[in-house]
Scaffold this motif. Structure first.
Motif, PDB file in Angstrom:
ATOM      1  N   MET A   1       0.844  -1.203   0.000  1.00 52.50           N
ATOM      2  CA  MET A   1       0.000   0.000   0.000  1.00 52.50           C
ATOM      3  C   MET A   1       0.878   1.252   0.000  1.00 52.50           C
ATOM      4  SD  MET A   1      -2.894   1.254   2.762  1.00 52.50           S
ATOM      5  CE  MET A   1      -4.088  -0.013   2.308  1.00 52.50           C
ATOM      6  N   ARG A   2       0.489   2.226  -0.773  1.00 56.28           N
ATOM      7  CA  ARG A   2       1.226   3.487  -0.781  1.00 56.28           C
ATOM      8  C   ARG A   2       0.969   4.271   0.497  1.00 56.28           C
ATOM      9  NH1 ARG A   2       0.994   6.203  -6.650  1.00 56.28           N
ATOM     10  NH2 ARG A   2       0.033   4.557  -7.879  1.00 56.28           N
ATOM     11  N   LYS A   3       1.930   5.080   0.890  1.00 58.63           N
ATOM     12  CA  LYS A   3       1.730   6.021   1.980  1.00 58.63           C
ATOM     13  C   LYS A   3       1.412   7.403   1.417  1.00 58.63           C
ATOM     14  CE  LYS A   3       4.880   3.932   5.360  1.00 58.63           C
ATOM     15  NZ  LYS A   3       6.107   4.168   6.176  1.00 58.63           N
ATOM     16  N   ILE A   4       0.589   8.145   2.150  1.00 60.07           N
ATOM     17  CA  ILE A   4       0.373   9.558   1.846  1.00 60.07           C
ATOM     18  C   ILE A   4       1.154  10.361   2.879  1.00 60.07           C
ATOM     19  CG2 ILE A   4      -1.284  11.450   1.810  1.00 60.07           C
ATOM     20  CD1 ILE A   4      -3.328   9.578   0.648  1.00 60.07           C
ATOM     21  N   ILE A   5       2.094  11.178   2.375  1.00 59.30           N
ATOM     22  CA  ILE A   5       2.986  11.961   3.221  1.00 59.30           C
ATOM     23  C   ILE A   5       2.734  13.438   2.961  1.00 59.30           C
ATOM     24  CG2 ILE A   5       5.378  12.434   3.828  1.00 59.30           C
ATOM     25  CD1 ILE A   5       6.042   9.640   2.592  1.00 59.30           C
ATOM     26  N   VAL A   6       2.334  14.152   3.990  1.00 63.77           N
ATOM     27  CA  VAL A   6       2.082  15.589   3.877  1.00 63.77           C
ATOM     28  C   VAL A   6       3.339  16.343   4.283  1.00 63.77           C
ATOM     29  CG1 VAL A   6       0.767  17.531   4.821  1.00 63.77           C
ATOM     30  CG2 VAL A   6      -0.401  15.387   4.249  1.00 63.77           C
ATOM     31  N   LEU A   7       3.875  17.135   3.347  1.00 67.63           N
ATOM     32  CA  LEU A   7       5.051  17.957   3.611  1.00 67.63           C
ATOM     33  C   LEU A   7       4.597  19.410   3.651  1.00 67.63           C
ATOM     34  CD1 LEU A   7       5.831  15.546   1.363  1.00 67.63           C
ATOM     35  CD2 LEU A   7       8.114  16.453   1.824  1.00 67.63           C
ATOM     36  N   SER A   8       4.635  20.023   4.824  1.00 66.44           N
ATOM     37  CA  SER A   8       4.084  21.374   4.962  1.00 66.44           C
ATOM     38  C   SER A   8       5.047  22.300   5.678  1.00 66.44           C
ATOM     39  CB  SER A   8       2.762  21.346   5.750  1.00 66.44           C
ATOM     40  OG  SER A   8       1.725  20.798   4.978  1.00 66.44           O
ATOM     41  N   PHE A   9       5.087  23.537   5.194  1.00 67.14           N
ATOM     42  CA  PHE A   9       5.720  24.632   5.906  1.00 67.14           C
ATOM     43  C   PHE A   9       4.639  25.252   6.792  1.00 67.14           C
ATOM     44  CE2 PHE A   9       7.658  24.457   1.667  1.00 67.14           C
ATOM     45  CZ  PHE A   9       8.999  24.308   1.984  1.00 67.14           C
ATOM     46  N   ILE A  10       4.894  25.359   8.081  1.00 66.44           N
ATOM     47  CA  ILE A  10       3.901  25.976   8.953  1.00 66.44           C
ATOM     48  C   ILE A  10       4.570  26.958   9.916  1.00 66.44           C
ATOM     49  CG2 ILE A  10       2.315  24.020   8.831  1.00 66.44           C
ATOM     50  CD1 ILE A  10       3.153  23.286  11.683  1.00 66.44           C
ATOM     51  N   SER A  11       3.815  27.975  10.291  1.00 63.49           N
ATOM     52  CA  SER A  11       4.264  28.913  11.315  1.00 63.49           C
ATOM     53  C   SER A  11       4.014  28.302  12.688  1.00 63.49           C
ATOM     54  CB  SER A  11       3.498  30.226  11.170  1.00 63.49           C
ATOM     55  OG  SER A  11       2.115  30.010  11.444  1.00 63.49           O
ATOM     56  N   LEU A  12       4.478  28.968  13.727  1.00 65.40           N
ATOM     57  CA  LEU A  12       4.254  28.464  15.082  1.00 65.40           C
ATOM     58  C   LEU A  12       2.774  28.361  15.419  1.00 65.40           C
ATOM     59  CD1 LEU A  12       6.997  30.310  17.170  1.00 65.40           C
ATOM     60  CD2 LEU A  12       6.910  27.876  16.609  1.00 65.40           C
ATOM     61  N   ASP A  13       1.949  29.225  14.798  1.00 69.42           N
ATOM     62  CA  ASP A  13       0.507  29.158  15.048  1.00 69.42           C
ATOM     63  C   ASP A  13      -0.228  28.387  13.956  1.00 69.42           C
ATOM     64  OD1 ASP A  13       1.177  31.298  13.364  1.00 69.42           O
ATOM     65  OD2 ASP A  13      -0.559  32.485  13.939  1.00 69.42           O
ATOM     66  N   GLY A  14       0.518  27.566  13.207  1.00 71.09           N
ATOM     67  CA  GLY A  14      -0.110  26.597  12.319  1.00 71.09           C
ATOM     68  C   GLY A  14      -0.520  27.081  10.952  1.00 71.09           C
ATOM     69  N   VAL A  15      -0.143  28.315  10.569  1.00 72.67           N
ATOM     70  CA  VAL A  15      -0.509  28.834   9.250  1.00 72.67           C
ATOM     71  C   VAL A  15       0.390  28.212   8.184  1.00 72.67           C
ATOM     72  CG1 VAL A  15      -0.646  30.895   7.791  1.00 72.67           C
ATOM     73  CG2 VAL A  15      -1.380  31.001  10.175  1.00 72.67           C
ATOM     74  N   MET A  16      -0.219  27.776   7.077  1.00 72.75           N
ATOM     75  CA  MET A  16       0.535  27.191   5.974  1.00 72.75           C
ATOM     76  C   MET A  16       0.383  27.981   4.677  1.00 72.75           C
ATOM     77  SD  MET A  16      -1.836  23.905   4.881  1.00 72.75           S
ATOM     78  CE  MET A  16      -0.842  23.585   3.440  1.00 72.75           C
TER      79      MET A  16
ATOM     80  N   GLN B   1       3.389  12.203  -2.168  1.00 75.87           N
ATOM     81  CA  GLN B   1       3.735  13.397  -1.412  1.00 75.87           C
ATOM     82  C   GLN B   1       2.703  14.489  -1.678  1.00 75.87           C
ATOM     83  OE1 GLN B   1       7.714  14.881  -1.801  1.00 75.87           O
ATOM     84  NE2 GLN B   1       8.651  13.013  -1.011  1.00 75.87           N
ATOM     85  N   VAL B   2       2.287  15.160  -0.609  1.00 74.01           N
ATOM     86  CA  VAL B   2       1.342  16.273  -0.692  1.00 74.01           C
ATOM     87  C   VAL B   2       2.088  17.549  -0.324  1.00 74.01           C
ATOM     88  CG1 VAL B   2      -0.799  17.263   0.180  1.00 74.01           C
ATOM     89  CG2 VAL B   2      -0.582  14.772  -0.046  1.00 74.01           C
ATOM     90  N   HIS B   3       2.108  18.498  -1.243  1.00 79.48           N
ATOM     91  CA  HIS B   3       2.706  19.811  -0.992  1.00 79.48           C
ATOM     92  C   HIS B   3       1.611  20.863  -1.133  1.00 79.48           C
ATOM     93  CE1 HIS B   3       6.968  18.394  -1.348  1.00 79.48           C
ATOM     94  NE2 HIS B   3       6.372  17.439  -2.044  1.00 79.48           N
ATOM     95  N   GLY B   4       1.625  21.877  -0.268  1.00 80.58           N
ATOM     96  CA  GLY B   4       0.560  22.875  -0.338  1.00 80.58           C
ATOM     97  C   GLY B   4      -0.789  22.215  -0.125  1.00 80.58           C
TER      98      GLY B   4
END
Length: 205
Positions: free
Chosen positions: A1-16, A130-133
């Protein structure tokens, strides 16, 4: 099974929202586009290069796909992201696009019952996804417990208003930290894998 990997840039308060540039996404009056730039250093580049090495496909929401499709095919291979992104199969989640609208090579449309179709995609043969944005799509993934790993880049800044990574789709879930590194500029790279249900307890006997 494939994995879904979320790659995110986030601020300390969770904004992406709009980490890459001033005009990337100004919806909702967002005025801090490009907020990651002052914190990038060689260490950040090295770690990100490692994260996009090897084989992977991309799972993208429509807005992120449009941004990437207008950018990455025009870049030279001197940028370490160019070749991996251009050769990957791009799975695009949209109920408004048609397959013929997808101009970037190796792009495939996911439409209809998105959660069901992504579950089928996970169960198929192929590279990890991979999930970006793709903030809106991530809410669907979280709501349906489809995210296997989170590779977060946490920047030392708070932004107030803006699209959040953990927004309306977030449900209860346990996560395990598998790796972490801190760059000289204070960016924390933290990788998590899905780890069962939320556990509770009490400090009071």
């Amino acid at each position: 099974m494939r994995k879904i990997i979320v790659l995110s840039f986030i601020s300390l308060d969770g904004v992406m929202q709009a980490p890459g540039g001033p005009d990337e996404d100004t919806s909702g009056g967002f005025k801090w586009g490009g907020w990651t730039f002052p914190y990038f250093d060689d260490v950040s580049g090295q770690i990100m290069g490692q994260q996009i090495s090897g084989e992977f496909d991309l799972l993208l929401g429509r807005k992120t796909y449009d941004i990437f499709a207008n950018y990455w095919p025009k870049q030279s291979n001197d940028n370490p992201v160019t070749e991996p992104f251009n050769k990957a199969t791009k799975y695009v989640v949209s109920n408004s696009l048609k397959q013929e609208d997808l101009s970037w090579n190796e792009s495939k449309l996911i439409t209809g019952d998105v959660a069901t179709e992504i579950k089928k995609l996970k169960e198929s043969e192929g590279a990890n996804l991979q999930v970006h944005g793709s903030g809106n799509m991530i809410q669907t993934l979280l709501k349906n417990d489809l995210v296997d790993e989170l590779w977060l880049k946490i920047f030392p800044v708070t932004l107030g208003l803006g699209k959040k990574l953990f927004a309306d789709g977030t449900t209860d879930a346990g996560w395990k930290l598998t790796e972490s590194k801190t760059t000289p500029s204070g960016v924390i790279f933290a990788d998590y894998t899905r780890a069962g249900d939320v556990k509770t307890g009490s400090f009071v006997e």
